[in-house]
Design a protein around this motif. Structure first.
Motif, short mmCIF file in Angstrom:
data_model
loop_
_atom_site.label_atom_id
_atom_site.label_comp_id
_atom_site.label_asym_id
_atom_site.label_seq_id
_atom_site.Cartn_x
_atom_site.Cartn_y
_atom_site.Cartn_z
N MET A 83 36.62 50.29 -54.86
CA MET A 83 38.06 50.47 -54.85
C MET A 83 38.62 49.90 -53.55
SD MET A 83 38.95 54.41 -53.98
CE MET A 83 38.50 55.15 -52.43
N GLU A 84 39.89 49.55 -53.59
CA GLU A 84 40.60 49.07 -52.42
C GLU A 84 41.63 50.10 -51.99
OE1 GLU A 84 42.19 45.14 -52.81
OE2 GLU A 84 40.34 44.29 -53.62
N PHE A 85 41.82 50.23 -50.69
CA PHE A 85 42.85 51.13 -50.17
C PHE A 85 43.41 50.56 -48.88
CE2 PHE A 85 38.84 52.48 -48.32
CZ PHE A 85 39.15 52.75 -46.99
N GLU A 86 44.51 51.13 -48.41
CA GLU A 86 45.18 50.62 -47.23
C GLU A 86 45.41 51.75 -46.23
OE1 GLU A 86 49.07 47.86 -46.06
OE2 GLU A 86 48.63 48.37 -48.15
N ILE A 87 45.16 51.45 -44.96
CA ILE A 87 45.44 52.39 -43.88
C ILE A 87 46.73 51.92 -43.19
CG2 ILE A 87 44.66 53.33 -41.67
CD1 ILE A 87 43.02 54.31 -43.99
N ASN A 88 47.75 52.77 -43.23
CA ASN A 88 49.05 52.40 -42.65
C ASN A 88 49.20 52.96 -41.23
OD1 ASN A 88 49.99 51.09 -45.04
ND2 ASN A 88 50.29 53.14 -45.96
N LYS B 128 43.88 46.56 -44.84
CA LYS B 128 43.37 46.78 -46.19
C LYS B 128 41.84 46.81 -46.17
CE LYS B 128 47.30 44.60 -48.55
NZ LYS B 128 47.75 43.54 -49.49
N TYR B 129 41.30 47.68 -47.01
CA TYR B 129 39.86 47.89 -47.01
C TYR B 129 39.31 47.89 -48.43
CZ TYR B 129 40.28 49.27 -42.12
OH TYR B 129 40.51 49.26 -40.77
N LEU B 130 38.04 47.47 -48.51
CA LEU B 130 37.28 47.55 -49.75
C LEU B 130 36.14 48.54 -49.53
CD1 LEU B 130 36.35 46.60 -52.61
CD2 LEU B 130 35.02 44.82 -51.44
N ALA B 131 36.05 49.54 -50.41
CA ALA B 131 34.96 50.52 -50.35
C ALA B 131 34.09 50.35 -51.58
CB ALA B 131 35.51 51.93 -50.29
N VAL B 132 32.78 50.23 -51.38
CA VAL B 132 31.81 50.13 -52.47
C VAL B 132 30.86 51.32 -52.37
CG1 VAL B 132 30.01 48.76 -53.56
CG2 VAL B 132 31.97 47.61 -52.49
N GLY B 133 30.94 52.22 -53.36
CA GLY B 133 30.02 53.34 -53.42
C GLY B 133 28.77 52.93 -54.17
N TYR C 121 25.47 55.98 -50.67
CA TYR C 121 26.16 55.56 -49.44
C TYR C 121 27.38 54.74 -49.81
CZ TYR C 121 23.40 51.30 -50.34
OH TYR C 121 22.83 50.20 -50.93
N VAL C 122 28.21 54.46 -48.82
CA VAL C 122 29.43 53.67 -49.03
C VAL C 122 29.44 52.52 -48.04
CG1 VAL C 122 31.94 53.65 -48.94
CG2 VAL C 122 30.76 55.63 -49.90
N ASP C 123 29.61 51.30 -48.54
CA ASP C 123 29.81 50.13 -47.70
C ASP C 123 31.31 49.86 -47.60
OD1 ASP C 123 27.18 49.60 -47.06
OD2 ASP C 123 26.84 48.36 -48.83
N LEU C 124 31.78 49.74 -46.38
CA LEU C 124 33.21 49.61 -46.11
C LEU C 124 33.48 48.26 -45.47
CD1 LEU C 124 35.68 51.52 -46.43
CD2 LEU C 124 35.35 52.18 -44.04
N THR C 125 34.45 47.51 -46.01
CA THR C 125 34.79 46.19 -45.49
C THR C 125 36.28 46.13 -45.16
OG1 THR C 125 33.09 45.14 -46.86
CG2 THR C 125 34.79 43.70 -45.93
N ASN C 126 36.59 45.72 -43.93
CA ASN C 126 37.98 45.45 -43.55
C ASN C 126 38.35 44.08 -44.12
OD1 ASN C 126 40.33 44.56 -42.15
ND2 ASN C 126 39.91 46.07 -40.53
N LEU C 127 39.24 44.06 -45.10
CA LEU C 127 39.58 42.81 -45.78
C LEU C 127 40.38 41.87 -44.89
CD1 LEU C 127 40.47 44.19 -49.33
CD2 LEU C 127 38.36 43.06 -48.59
N GLU D 213 35.11 42.69 -41.08
CA GLU D 213 34.16 43.59 -40.44
C GLU D 213 33.62 44.60 -41.46
OE1 GLU D 213 33.93 46.79 -36.72
OE2 GLU D 213 35.78 45.68 -37.14
N GLN D 214 32.31 44.82 -41.42
CA GLN D 214 31.66 45.72 -42.37
C GLN D 214 30.95 46.85 -41.65
OE1 GLN D 214 29.07 43.04 -44.57
NE2 GLN D 214 30.59 42.77 -46.17
#
Length: 287
Positions: free
Chosen positions: A282-287, A262-267, A222-228, A232-233
């Motif tokens: 990994m970290e990524f950004e939604i523009n 910006k988001y942090l994803a933990v697989g 699974y993937v845990d997603l956090t809005n940095l 919010e998770q």
């Protein structure tokens, strides 16, 4: 017909092939209500996970149930199957697979006839060799294949230029059987890739894992997603899977509509038989 040329419908749940009809029951008010009743053919269990020691001999049951008003006949066979690096499988004759379990399995009976609403058991005896050949993981697939009588075809054309062809629809159930002796390493599944990709439905997180051990691993990913920006998770869909030695598997986790930021994803890889987990981030950004 060889196993390579057969086409199967393999049902991997508590295998049920059939339809539903309505039967009467009572609801909370005591009035009769219509409820669906399953009618068809079922096979259980849908898979076996063995963990026999070297030299052990054990017998297991497969139950085939006919819940229809017509008799059914089935052949019971076992095949090996090999997988390439990405999980594409190919059926092989029993005993020909690199990790063949079939050569250690005896089936009785190999042909069953079921009257309407009758069920029967098939005995599966697994004999693990006591020498070093029994010190490895092994797997095969048991096929319960319907046998249907072939009717004579009536050719109404008298010109001699017509060929009459007939198709007899049948179905089959596949029961996967996996054997892990106690000595094998089942928690050696590693991340080989984790990245953000474009998909048909927008953005997706792509995970690739490889079984680098010598045992069959039963995993949850699974993937845990956090809005940095907001903290919010959320957890993306959990996937359960089996991965055999040397196999690579990949998964796409489609992202929901996310606000910019910006988001942090933990697989995460969680093993059924171990307290240890694997994680990639990994970290990524939604523009």
């Amino acid at each position: 017909m060889s196993p390579k040329t057969k086409h199967y419908i393999v049902l991997l749940l508590i295998c049920v092939f059939g339809f539903t009809s309505e039967g009467n029951s009572q609801n909370k008010s005591g009035k009769p209500s219509k409820t669906p009743k399953t009618v068809g053919v079922s096979v259980s269990p849908s898979h076996f996970h063995f963990s026999q020691k070297q030299g052990e001999v054990k017998t297991y049951d497969i139950t085939v149930k006919n819940s229809t008003s017509t008799p059914k006949e089935f052949n019971v066979n076992i095949y090996d199957f090999d997988m390439n690096g990405k999980g594409k499988s190919s059926f092989l004759p029993a005993g020909k697979g690199k990790f063949s379990l079939a050569k250690w399995v005896n089936i009785s009976p190999t042909f069953i006839q079921l009257k309407p609403f009758e069920n029967k058991k098939v005995k599966i005896t697994v004999s693990i060799p006591s020498d070093d050949t029994g010190r490895k993981a092994a797997w095969s697939i048991l096929m319960i294949e319907q046998q249907a009588p072939r009717n004579n075809l009536l050719n109404t054309q008298k010109d001699g230029n017509t060929i009459a062809l007939g198709i007899v629809p049948t179905f089959a159930f596949g029961v996967f059987a996996y054997q892990n002796p106690p000595n094998v390493l089942v928690n050696k599944v590693e991340f080989t890739d984790f990245q953000l990709k474009d998909s048909k439905n927008g953005k997706a997180l792509y995970i690739e894992v490889q079984n680098q051990g010598d045992g069959i691993a039963y995993c949850t990913s699974y993937v845990d997603l956090t809005n940095l920006d907001t903290g919010e998770q959320q957890r993306l869909k959990v996937k359960n899977f089996t991965i055999v030695p040397e196999l690579v598997r990949d998964f796409n986790f489609n992202l929901p509509n996310l606000p910019k930021g910006k988001y942090l994803a933990v697989g995460v890889l969680d093993y059924e038989s171990s307290d240890e987990i694997q994680a990639a981030r990994m970290e990524f950004e939604i523009n």
